[in-house]
Design an enzyme around this catalytic site. Structure first.
Site, PDB file in Angstrom:
ATOM      1  N   GLU A  34     -59.441  -1.554 -12.478  1.00  0.00           N
ATOM      2  CA  GLU A  34     -60.620  -0.918 -13.048  1.00  0.00           C
ATOM      3  C   GLU A  34     -60.919   0.413 -12.396  1.00  0.00           C
ATOM      4  O   GLU A  34     -62.024   0.940 -12.524  1.00  0.00           O
ATOM      5  CB  GLU A  34     -61.832  -1.851 -12.902  1.00  0.00           C
ATOM      6  CG  GLU A  34     -62.372  -1.994 -11.485  1.00  0.00           C
ATOM      7  CD  GLU A  34     -61.614  -3.032 -10.650  1.00  0.00           C
ATOM      8  OE1 GLU A  34     -62.105  -3.429  -9.605  1.00  0.00           O
ATOM      9  OE2 GLU A  34     -60.504  -3.441 -11.086  1.00  0.00           O
TER      10      GLU A  34
ATOM     11  N   ASP B 220     -64.675   3.646  -9.726  1.00  0.00           N
ATOM     12  CA  ASP B 220     -64.431   2.200  -9.845  1.00  0.00           C
ATOM     13  C   ASP B 220     -65.587   1.579 -10.623  1.00  0.00           C
ATOM     14  O   ASP B 220     -66.755   1.920 -10.400  1.00  0.00           O
ATOM     15  CB  ASP B 220     -64.332   1.552  -8.458  1.00  0.00           C
ATOM     16  CG  ASP B 220     -64.021   0.072  -8.552  1.00  0.00           C
ATOM     17  OD1 ASP B 220     -62.838  -0.254  -8.765  1.00  0.00           O
ATOM     18  OD2 ASP B 220     -64.975  -0.727  -8.442  1.00  0.00           O
ATOM     19  N   ILE B 221     -65.281   0.684 -11.584  1.00  0.00           N
ATOM     20  CA  ILE B 221     -66.299  -0.008 -12.375  1.00  0.00           C
ATOM     21  C   ILE B 221     -66.924  -1.107 -11.518  1.00  0.00           C
ATOM     22  O   ILE B 221     -66.197  -1.959 -10.956  1.00  0.00           O
ATOM     23  CB  ILE B 221     -65.700  -0.582 -13.660  1.00  0.00           C
ATOM     24  CG1 ILE B 221     -65.116   0.559 -14.535  1.00  0.00           C
ATOM     25  CG2 ILE B 221     -66.758  -1.341 -14.450  1.00  0.00           C
ATOM     26  CD1 ILE B 221     -64.451   0.072 -15.794  1.00  0.00           C
TER      27      ILE B 221
END
Length: 635
Positions: A525, A482-483
């Site tokens: 994301e 996950d960003i």
């Protein structure tokens, strides 16, 4: 029958008249020969008898007062018939002088042939065709009284020469006359026989021959004369009957020929129709085979198998336009790994020329220098044959090229070229459909923003890997990525910058994973990485390498983010270490990801039991995670 020397009449004349004439001549000559031999023998015998008679005359008693052997002298001087056949009669002395002779003027002279006649030797008599010559010695014991030594050597020689009798000459003249008469009569017989044969045999045969010659030239309506009742007339009647039968057969032949022409025309139409039906059948088989699948590799394999087999093409290849815009060989018959993958530019070689002009190119002999068969002289020097390249064109767009080749020079007929062009049109449509299908499948299974597989493909792949791991007792690990602070990036720089950040992060991750691993966009994301046959420890190390790679990537620098750089948080879970089923495995990885978020982000966390029930986590065991639902963004 020819009118020259070897006519039947002349053959009959030579076989009948000439043998008769020759036989008569031979018989007359034989009679003449025997008469001549008999006359010669008679002359010989007569000469011997006369010599014996003269010899006996020497033994007669000489009358008183007469010279010795006066009877001999009187005999030789007489003109008796007995001496009429002699041409010479001499009594010679031992020295060769003539003592008595029928020619008194020669008495006392030396005989011209005295040396021959007085030579030692026995008496002799010889004869030729016209006379007989006898030499006989005179003297024996009875002459001892008058001639001393008469018993030891001759006291004289009797030389007699008798000519051919007159009767023999008369007989010869008669036989010669008979021979001439026979010759004249034979000649008359030959003339009479030839005239008779001419009128009664040669002329009818010539008329029959003329009729036969006209029939030989095709006039079956001609007829021969058959008025008499002899063999020639019956032969003419048989010939006329034969011509009548031939006329009937000729009429039947004309009808049969007409029927054969009609049948031949119908057969040609039938063959043409069969060819068309075969072509339509081939096109149907090609269309059926092409339309039975939309998978491009399978369709190319079917084309490569069907076209050479049905069209008898020993050398065939399919070229498609690749991503670089070049013609690339996708499939060959027979299979040749060296050729597959070879590329050609538009305008290069025969295939490139066909693609550049969007027209079929036919080269009867690739060995000709003007053929430009392949680039960089890749064609073997000894290769020959005909080649036909047909471009695959769909709505004015070149999709590829079909290459047909045979080892024989100029071995493609115009009908075959037309058929191959039609097949190429069908293949072009099928290739276009397969490409559209491939693109549709790609769009269905690929995230359009990042180019990696989407959520649907991800779970399909995860399901296969989990089933394989359960079957073979191996590991499968997943990384949930996950960003960090992605919402802040969108709010500060806009959604376009957020999309660009997603693509860049995806590029960094994709460049550092194995080909057997699956990197997919999970949603928003979040990304998920499926690691096949990787333990939990190794998966943690892989996740740490990926995290560092994102931190160290210069293209991911972002002033709006904490620390001025985009970072990621990763959760790691492994089957069967952390979970026994797919859904539980995903939930464990998601729990580990939340633990990384809680731990300050930009870190990797492996799943530990109890993480899924943390009170700050929105999903837990009480609300199972639904993989089909979109995950919530984790700021």
């Amino acid at each position: 029958m020819a009118s020259g020397f070897n006519t039947i009449g002349r053959k009959l004349l030579r076989s009948v008249a000439l043998p008769g004439l020759c036989t008569a001549l031979v018989v007359v000559a034989l009679f003449w020969r025997q008469a001549h031999v008999a006359t010669r023998d008679a002359t010989h015998d007569e000469a011997l008898v006369l010599a014996e008679f003269v010899d006996t005359t020497f033994r007669l008693t000489t009358p008183a007062g007469k010279p010795p052997h006066s009877p001999v002298a009187e005999l030789l001087a007489s003109n008796t018939r007995l001496l009429g056949s002699t041409t010479e009669l001499n009594v010679l002395t031992p020295e060769g002088r003539i003592r008595w002779s029928t020619r008194p003027q020669e008495v006392g002279l030396r005989h011209p042939a005295a040396a021959l006649l007085t030579a030692p030797g026995p008496q002799w008599a010889r004869a030729d065709e016209h006379q007989t010559e006898v030499l006989r010695p005179l003297g024996d014991k009875e002459c001892e009284g008058c001639h001393a030594g008469a018993s030891e050597r001759p006291v004289g020689l009797l030389h007699l020469r008798a000519a051919e009798p007159v009767v023999h000459r008369e007989l010869t003249d008669s036989l010669m006359g008979a021979l001439v008469a026979v010759f004249v009569l034979g000649t008359l017989l030959i003339v009479a026989t030839g005239t008779s044969l001419h009128f009664f045999l040669v002329r009818p045969l010539r008329r029959l021959m003329a009729a036969m010659r006209r029939a030989e030239e095709g006039d079956v309506l001609v007829r021969a004369e058959a008025g008499d009742s002899d063999e020639l007339a019956r032969l003419g009647s048989a010939f006329n009957a034969m011509l009548a039968r031939l006329t009937s057969m000729k009429a039947e032949e004309i009808d049969t020929h007409r029927d054969l022409e009609e049948t031949k025309h119908k057969l040609s139409l039938k063959e043409e129709l069969e060819e068309r039906v075969a072509e339509l059948g081939l096109l149907f088989d090609v269309a059926h085979s092409l339309n039975s699948t939309l998978e491009l590799p399978e369709m190319l394999a079917r084309i490569t198998q069907l076209v050479p087999e049905r069209l008898h093409i020993p050398d065939f290849s399919i070229m498609l336009v690749n991503a670089e815009g070049h013609l690339e060989i996708k499939s060959t018959f027979p299979a040749d790994p060296v050729l597959e993958g070879m590329t050609f530019r538009f305008g290069e070689g025969i295939c490139g020329r066909a693609a550049a002009t969007q027209r079929s190119v036919y080269v009867p002999d690739v060995a000709e220098p003007s053929s430009q068969y392949a680039r960089r002289d890749e064609r073997p020097e000894q290769e020959r044959g005909a080649m036909y390249c047909v471009p695959l064109v769909h709505t004015n767009t070149v999709l590829g090229v079909l290459n047909f080749q045979r080892p024989e020079v100029a071995s493609f007929s115009p009908q075959e070229l037309e058929m191959l062009a039609t097949v190429a049109d069908q293949v072009a449509a099928a290739v276009k459909n397969a490409l559209l299908h491939t693109e549709a499948v790609r769009l269905t299974l690929t995230d359009p923003l990042t180019g990696v597989p989407n959520r649907r493909h991800l779970f399909s792949r995860l399901e296969l890997e989990v089933a394989r791991a359960q079957r073979f007792g191996t590991h499968v690990s997943i990384l949930m990525v996950d960003i960090d602070h992605f919402k802040k990036l969108n709010d500060a720089a806009g959604h376009r910058a957020g999309d660009e950040a997603l693509r860049k992060v995806c590029d960094v991750l994709r460049a550092r994973v194995r080909k057997v691993d699956t990197l997919a966009r999970y949603g928003g994301e979040e990304f998920m990485l499926v690691l096949s046959n990787v333990s939990k420890k190794d998966a943690h190390e892989v996740a740490e390498k990926l995290r560092r790679a994102v931190v160290e990537a210069p293209q991911l620098a972002a002033p709006t983010q904490p620390g001025g750089h985009i970072t990621v948080s990763i959760g790691v879970a492994t089957l069967p270490t952390d979970a026994a089923a797919q859904d539980h495995l995903v939930d464990c990885a998601d729990s580990a990801l939340y633990a990384s978020k809680r731990g300050g982000r930009n870190r990797v966390t492996s799943y530990e039991p109890g993480m899924e029930v943390h009170p700050d986590r929105e999903r837990g065991l009480s609300r199972p995670h639904d993989p089909s639902a979109a995950p919530m963004a984790k700021a």
